[in-house]
Design an enzyme around this catalytic site. Structure first.
Site, PDB file in Angstrom:
ATOM      1  N   LYS A  45       0.845  -1.210   0.000  1.00 25.23           N
ATOM      2  CA  LYS A  45       0.000   0.000   0.000  1.00 25.23           C
ATOM      3  C   LYS A  45       0.873   1.250   0.000  1.00 25.23           C
ATOM      4  O   LYS A  45       1.670   1.470   0.906  1.00 25.23           O
ATOM      5  CB  LYS A  45      -0.932   0.013   1.206  1.00 25.23           C
ATOM      6  CG  LYS A  45      -1.948   1.154   1.123  1.00 25.23           C
ATOM      7  CD  LYS A  45      -2.960   1.091   2.242  1.00 25.23           C
ATOM      8  CE  LYS A  45      -2.495   1.779   3.489  1.00 25.23           C
ATOM      9  NZ  LYS A  45      -2.491   3.253   3.409  1.00 25.23           N
TER      10      LYS A  45
ATOM     11  N   ASP B 207      -3.374   4.302  -2.081  1.00 31.15           N
ATOM     12  CA  ASP B 207      -4.359   4.790  -1.101  1.00 31.15           C
ATOM     13  C   ASP B 207      -4.287   6.309  -1.015  1.00 31.15           C
ATOM     14  O   ASP B 207      -3.733   6.860  -0.069  1.00 31.15           O
ATOM     15  CB  ASP B 207      -4.071   4.136   0.258  1.00 31.15           C
ATOM     16  CG  ASP B 207      -5.127   4.469   1.300  1.00 31.15           C
ATOM     17  OD1 ASP B 207      -6.238   4.876   0.923  1.00 31.15           O
ATOM     18  OD2 ASP B 207      -4.822   4.317   2.496  1.00 31.15           O
TER      19      ASP B 207
ATOM     20  N   LYS C 164      -7.153   8.231  -1.461  1.00 31.05           N
ATOM     21  CA  LYS C 164      -8.483   8.703  -1.023  1.00 31.05           C
ATOM     22  C   LYS C 164      -8.902   9.932  -1.837  1.00 31.05           C
ATOM     23  O   LYS C 164      -9.149  11.012  -1.280  1.00 31.05           O
ATOM     24  CB  LYS C 164      -8.478   8.993   0.482  1.00 31.05           C
ATOM     25  CG  LYS C 164      -8.151   7.772   1.331  1.00 31.05           C
ATOM     26  CD  LYS C 164      -8.230   8.076   2.815  1.00 31.05           C
ATOM     27  CE  LYS C 164      -7.897   6.869   3.672  1.00 31.05           C
ATOM     28  NZ  LYS C 164      -6.483   6.437   3.601  1.00 31.05           N
TER      29      LYS C 164
ATOM     30  N   ASP D 231     -12.532  14.992  -5.194  1.00 30.90           N
ATOM     31  CA  ASP D 231     -12.473  16.269  -5.930  1.00 30.90           C
ATOM     32  C   ASP D 231     -13.647  16.261  -6.911  1.00 30.90           C
ATOM     33  O   ASP D 231     -14.504  15.377  -6.839  1.00 30.90           O
ATOM     34  CB  ASP D 231     -11.115  16.382  -6.647  1.00 30.90           C
ATOM     35  CG  ASP D 231     -10.700  17.832  -6.895  1.00 30.90           C
ATOM     36  OD1 ASP D 231     -11.557  18.628  -7.329  1.00 30.90           O
ATOM     37  OD2 ASP D 231      -9.524  18.145  -6.663  1.00 30.90           O
TER      38      ASP D 231
ATOM     39  N   THR E 259     -10.908   4.469  10.012  1.00 31.51           N
ATOM     40  CA  THR E 259     -10.798   3.608  11.198  1.00 31.51           C
ATOM     41  C   THR E 259     -10.298   4.377  12.426  1.00 31.51           C
ATOM     42  O   THR E 259     -10.363   3.874  13.540  1.00 31.51           O
ATOM     43  CB  THR E 259      -9.839   2.432  10.921  1.00 31.51           C
ATOM     44  OG1 THR E 259      -8.738   2.927  10.178  1.00 31.51           O
ATOM     45  CG2 THR E 259     -10.527   1.341  10.164  1.00 31.51           C
TER      46      THR E 259
ATOM     47  N   ARG F 185       1.924  -0.573  11.075  1.00 26.33           N
ATOM     48  CA  ARG F 185       2.816  -0.499  12.233  1.00 26.33           C
ATOM     49  C   ARG F 185       2.912  -1.790  13.034  1.00 26.33           C
ATOM     50  O   ARG F 185       3.915  -1.994  13.733  1.00 26.33           O
ATOM     51  CB  ARG F 185       2.378   0.666  13.125  1.00 26.33           C
ATOM     52  CG  ARG F 185       2.711   2.017  12.503  1.00 26.33           C
ATOM     53  CD  ARG F 185       1.963   3.142  13.159  1.00 26.33           C
ATOM     54  NE  ARG F 185       0.532   3.068  12.869  1.00 26.33           N
ATOM     55  CZ  ARG F 185      -0.359   3.953  13.297  1.00 26.33           C
ATOM     56  NH1 ARG F 185       0.036   4.967  14.035  1.00 26.33           N
ATOM     57  NH2 ARG F 185      -1.635   3.821  12.968  1.00 26.33           N
TER      58      ARG F 185
HETATM   59  O1  C5P Z   1      -0.077   1.318  10.893  1.00 23.74           O
HETATM   60  P1  C5P Z   1      -1.506   0.926  10.631  1.00 23.74           P
HETATM   61  O2  C5P Z   1      -1.701  -0.581  10.505  1.00 23.74           O
HETATM   62  O3  C5P Z   1      -2.490   1.571  11.582  1.00 23.74           O
HETATM   63  O4  C5P Z   1      -1.801   1.530   9.191  1.00 23.74           O
HETATM   64  C1  C5P Z   1      -3.061   1.489   8.600  1.00 23.74           C
HETATM   65  C2  C5P Z   1      -2.973   2.006   7.209  1.00 23.74           C
HETATM   66  O5  C5P Z   1      -4.272   1.942   6.640  1.00 23.74           O
HETATM   67  C3  C5P Z   1      -2.497   3.456   7.104  1.00 23.74           C
HETATM   68  O6  C5P Z   1      -1.664   3.536   5.953  1.00 23.74           O
HETATM   69  C4  C5P Z   1      -3.769   4.253   6.895  1.00 23.74           C
HETATM   70  O7  C5P Z   1      -3.562   5.368   6.070  1.00 23.74           O
HETATM   71  C5  C5P Z   1      -4.659   3.233   6.187  1.00 23.74           C
HETATM   72  N1  C5P Z   1      -6.104   3.421   6.328  1.00 23.74           N
HETATM   73  C6  C5P Z   1      -6.742   3.458   7.541  1.00 23.74           C
HETATM   74  N2  C5P Z   1      -8.098   3.652   7.601  1.00 23.74           N
HETATM   75  C7  C5P Z   1      -8.809   3.783   6.478  1.00 23.74           C
HETATM   76  C8  C5P Z   1      -8.167   3.720   5.237  1.00 23.74           C
HETATM   77  C9  C5P Z   1      -6.801   3.524   5.203  1.00 23.74           C
HETATM   78  O8  C5P Z   1      -6.095   3.301   8.582  1.00 23.74           O
HETATM   79  N3  C5P Z   1     -10.116   3.916   6.528  1.00 23.74           N
END
Ligand code: C5P
Length: 248
Positions: free
Chosen positions: A49, A76, A78, A81, A142, A222
């Site tokens: 991603k 990703d 998002k 526009d 999330t 992470r």
């Molecule tokens: O580090 P972590 O597992 O929290 O990363 C989650 C990834 O998913 C991040 O890159 C974040 O931008 C992405 N994301 C998210 N919630 C969403 C869409 C994408 O956390 N609704």
């Protein structure tokens, strides 16, 4: 249609290996760091991603490099526009060879439809034999613990009607999303193995519980990249996913 596994519900992806259900979030500042993660974890995570940080730092070249390295790319960005702008941006993403591209459902039906068609047109023009890319509607972030539940249903339905092939949603939203749009690909961030810190994510789930609730692709950042031992963390996640799927 492949038979459902004993341990997790059938996926719209069919019965594929754990690797195809795992996306690694390359939330790093430059190409070298990104490609080091691709090389280190590409055998376990079939999807990489690319988000805002990496894309703004390195531009489309890093997407081409990841595709050339043999990984599917989830871009990703998002997009949100006017329809014309989103259509042209999505076309560029399709030409780059990405598999997944996020569009924000708040952009409305015309924007979502423009983005979905731009993406598929760009991919078909660049490489007619390539895998058909999927536009994902982002429902509720999330990190947002307070989003009203009624927006979820309407945004998922909107994404489907506009021609998106999937949605991004939090694990606790999976039952509603699965009921509302059962044929859409469900991509789920906010994944945390038991005991991992949740950080800024508010609505988290373990890999196995997200799969059991109907996730198709798990987005993991992470929990691997910031783990004290990233290789061990990745291996534990792969084992948990494989066990949940009843697959290698
Ligand atoms: O580090 P972590 O597992 O929290 O990363 C989650 C990834 O998913 C991040 O890159 C974040 O931008 C992405 N994301 C998210 N919630 C969403 C869409 C994408 O956390 N609704």
């Amino acid at each position: 249609m492949n038979p459902p596994t004993a341990t997790a519900p059938a996926s719209v992806l069919g019965r594929v290996p754990a690797r195809d259900r795992l996306a690694l979030a390359l939330d790093v500042p430059d190409r070298d760091a990104a490609m080091a993660l691709v090389e280190r974890f590409g055998a376990d995570f079939g999807v990489m991603k690319v988000g805002l940080e990496l894309f703004l730092a390195e531009g489309p070249g890093v997407v081409r490099d990841i595709v050339s390295a043999g990984s599917r790319v989830f871009l990703d960005l998002k997009l949100h526009d006017i329809p014309n702008t989103v259509e042209h941006a999505a076309r560029c993403a399709g030409e780059l060879g990405v598999w997944l591209l996020t569009l924000h459902t708040q952009g409305g039906p015309d924007m979502l439809a423009a983005g979905a068609s731009g993406l598929s047109d760009g991919a078909a023009d660049a490489n007619p034999s390539a895998e058909v890319p999927i536009a994902l509607g982002v429902t509720v972030l999330t990190s947002d613990a307070d989003a009203p539940s009624e927006v979820l249903t309407s945004r998922a339905r909107l994404a489907e009607q506009a021609g998106c092939g999937g949605v991004v949603c939090a694990a606790p939203d999976l039952p509603v999303v699965t009921n509302t749009v059962p044929g859409m690909l469900r991509v789920v961030p906010g994944i945390r193995p038991a005991g991992a810190p949740s950080a800024d994510q508010r609505r988290v789930a373990t890999p196995a519980s997200a799969l059991a609730a109907g996730a198709d692709v798990l987005v993991i950042g992470r929990a691997v990249t910031a783990a004290p031992d990233p290789d061990a963390a990745a291996a534990a996640i792969v084992a948990e996913v494989a066990a949940a799927l009843g697959s290698p």
